[in-house]
Structure formats: C-alpha cells, structure tokens
Write a protein that holds these residues in place. Structure first.
Motif, PDB file in Angstrom:
ATOM      1  N   TYR A   1      10.187  44.985  43.291  1.00 19.03           N
ATOM      2  CA  TYR A   1       9.006  44.313  42.764  1.00 19.03           C
ATOM      3  C   TYR A   1       7.948  45.354  42.406  1.00 19.03           C
ATOM      4  CZ  TYR A   1      11.404  40.544  45.141  1.00 19.03           C
ATOM      5  OH  TYR A   1      12.362  39.664  45.563  1.00 19.03           O
ATOM      6  N   ASP A   2       7.230  45.095  41.316  1.00 18.66           N
ATOM      7  CA  ASP A   2       6.170  45.983  40.864  1.00 18.66           C
ATOM      8  C   ASP A   2       4.900  45.666  41.650  1.00 18.66           C
ATOM      9  OD1 ASP A   2       4.309  47.527  39.545  1.00 18.66           O
ATOM     10  OD2 ASP A   2       4.833  46.811  37.547  1.00 18.66           O
TER      11      ASP A   2
ATOM     12  N   ILE B   1       8.309  50.973  50.259  1.00 20.84           N
ATOM     13  CA  ILE B   1       7.379  51.219  49.159  1.00 20.84           C
ATOM     14  C   ILE B   1       7.750  52.575  48.584  1.00 20.84           C
ATOM     15  CG2 ILE B   1       4.979  51.618  48.530  1.00 20.84           C
ATOM     16  CD1 ILE B   1       4.232  49.718  50.861  1.00 20.84           C
ATOM     17  N   ASP B   2       8.143  52.560  47.313  1.00 17.72           N
ATOM     18  CA  ASP B   2       8.565  53.780  46.628  1.00 17.72           C
ATOM     19  C   ASP B   2       7.742  53.904  45.353  1.00 17.72           C
ATOM     20  OD1 ASP B   2       9.888  56.027  45.740  1.00 17.72           O
ATOM     21  OD2 ASP B   2      11.704  54.961  45.128  1.00 17.72           O
ATOM     22  N   GLY B   3       6.710  54.726  45.418  1.00 12.75           N
ATOM     23  CA  GLY B   3       5.814  54.854  44.269  1.00 12.75           C
ATOM     24  C   GLY B   3       5.077  53.554  44.051  1.00 12.75           C
ATOM     25  N   SER B   4       5.273  52.929  42.900  1.00 11.16           N
ATOM     26  CA  SER B   4       4.606  51.661  42.595  1.00 11.16           C
ATOM     27  C   SER B   4       5.557  50.471  42.745  1.00 11.16           C
ATOM     28  CB  SER B   4       4.043  51.694  41.177  1.00 11.16           C
ATOM     29  OG  SER B   4       5.109  51.803  40.244  1.00 11.16           O
ATOM     30  N   LYS B   5       6.662  50.673  43.431  1.00  7.55           N
ATOM     31  CA  LYS B   5       7.662  49.618  43.609  1.00  7.55           C
ATOM     32  C   LYS B   5       7.783  49.229  45.082  1.00  7.55           C
ATOM     33  CE  LYS B   5       8.975  49.670  39.302  1.00  7.55           C
ATOM     34  NZ  LYS B   5       8.517  48.633  38.424  1.00  7.55           N
ATOM     35  N   LEU B   6       8.008  47.943  45.310  1.00  2.77           N
ATOM     36  CA  LEU B   6       8.320  47.417  46.629  1.00  2.77           C
ATOM     37  C   LEU B   6       9.779  46.987  46.585  1.00  2.77           C
ATOM     38  CD1 LEU B   6       7.816  46.217  49.445  1.00  2.77           C
ATOM     39  CD2 LEU B   6       6.909  44.179  48.303  1.00  2.77           C
ATOM     40  N   MET B   7      10.583  47.577  47.469  1.00  2.08           N
ATOM     41  CA  MET B   7      12.003  47.230  47.520  1.00  2.08           C
ATOM     42  C   MET B   7      12.289  46.501  48.821  1.00  2.08           C
ATOM     43  SD  MET B   7      13.800  50.609  45.902  1.00  2.08           S
ATOM     44  CE  MET B   7      12.941  51.752  46.963  1.00  2.08           C
TER      45      MET B   7
ATOM     46  N   ALA C   1      -3.601  50.220  48.803  1.00  5.10           N
ATOM     47  CA  ALA C   1      -3.912  51.591  48.383  1.00  5.10           C
ATOM     48  C   ALA C   1      -3.331  51.856  46.996  1.00  5.10           C
ATOM     49  CB  ALA C   1      -3.363  52.598  49.391  1.00  5.10           C
ATOM     50  N   ILE C   2      -2.204  51.241  46.696  1.00  6.09           N
ATOM     51  CA  ILE C   2      -1.564  51.398  45.392  1.00  6.09           C
ATOM     52  C   ILE C   2      -2.201  50.475  44.364  1.00  6.09           C
ATOM     53  CG2 ILE C   2       0.621  51.130  44.128  1.00  6.09           C
ATOM     54  CD1 ILE C   2       1.994  51.904  46.840  1.00  6.09           C
ATOM     55  N   ASN C   3      -2.487  49.235  44.771  1.00  7.77           N
ATOM     56  CA  ASN C   3      -3.096  48.254  43.877  1.00  7.77           C
ATOM     57  C   ASN C   3      -4.333  47.661  44.554  1.00  7.77           C
ATOM     58  OD1 ASN C   3      -3.868  46.117  42.278  1.00  7.77           O
ATOM     59  ND2 ASN C   3      -1.887  45.097  42.267  1.00  7.77           N
ATOM     60  N   PRO C   4      -5.510  48.271  44.349  1.00 10.06           N
ATOM     61  CA  PRO C   4      -6.727  47.799  45.015  1.00 10.06           C
ATOM     62  C   PRO C   4      -7.193  46.413  44.543  1.00 10.06           C
ATOM     63  CG  PRO C   4      -7.196  49.691  43.590  1.00 10.06           C
ATOM     64  CD  PRO C   4      -5.720  49.468  43.552  1.00 10.06           C
TER      65      PRO C   4
END
Length: 98
Positions: free
Chosen positions: A37-38, A19-25, A89-92
C-alpha cells in the motif's frame, strides 16, 4: 488441506507490517506478501475492535483508510503508537483519530 493448515498457522504466528520507503507491506507468516500500500494515499487511521476478517491477529486493531477506497485496511501492529508515528512521519497529512 495444506491451505487450511497454512491459514491456521498464519493466525497463530501472525502477520508482519513492514514500512519500506513510502510503501506499507503486509506479510503473512513473515514472508508471504499479502499486499503493498502507498503510504501517501493514507488519509486516516482509526482505532477499532472490529471482528471483520483482516490481516490482524489481535482485536486491538487500527483501521487505515485510503484515498478512493471504501474499505479500510485493518491491522494489529504490536506497538500501534510507534507504527502510527512512522506512518505520519512519511505522510504528515494522515488524520489520526483516538
């Protein structure tokens, strides 16, 4: 031959989910980026034991559904609960099924 060997090593060594910021790699062999992925586009996370092909080394998996995507991303993070908490936590707005 090298491709088949690399694929076998990927299954044995596994995948890594970053998880890097708002991205899932999703990374194969810990270095090859298999997809980005966003996290803002995730709508639902569901536990699954599907045997369908996916970047997951275990059958204890989660299916991540995205906006405007018919096929979920199926992965197997080592600590599923912590991974799901990090995503929510990033996208509730993510629905988590049990």
């Amino acid at each position: 031959m090298a491709f088949i060997a690399a694929l076998e090593i990927a299954v044995v060594i596994g995948f890594r989910y970053v998880i890097d910021g708002s991205k899932l790699m999703v990374k194969a062999l810990y270095v090859i980026n298999s997809g980005t992925y966003d996290i803002g586009n995730i709508v639902e996370i569901t536990p699954t034991r599907t045997i369908l092909s996916s970047p997951a080394a275990s059958l204890d998996r989660i299916a991540i559904s995205f906006i405007n995507s018919r096929t979920p991303l199926v992965i197997s993070p080592v600590d599923k609960d912590a991974f799901i908490l990090a995503l929510t936590a990033i996208n509730p707005d993510i629905r988590v099924k049990s």
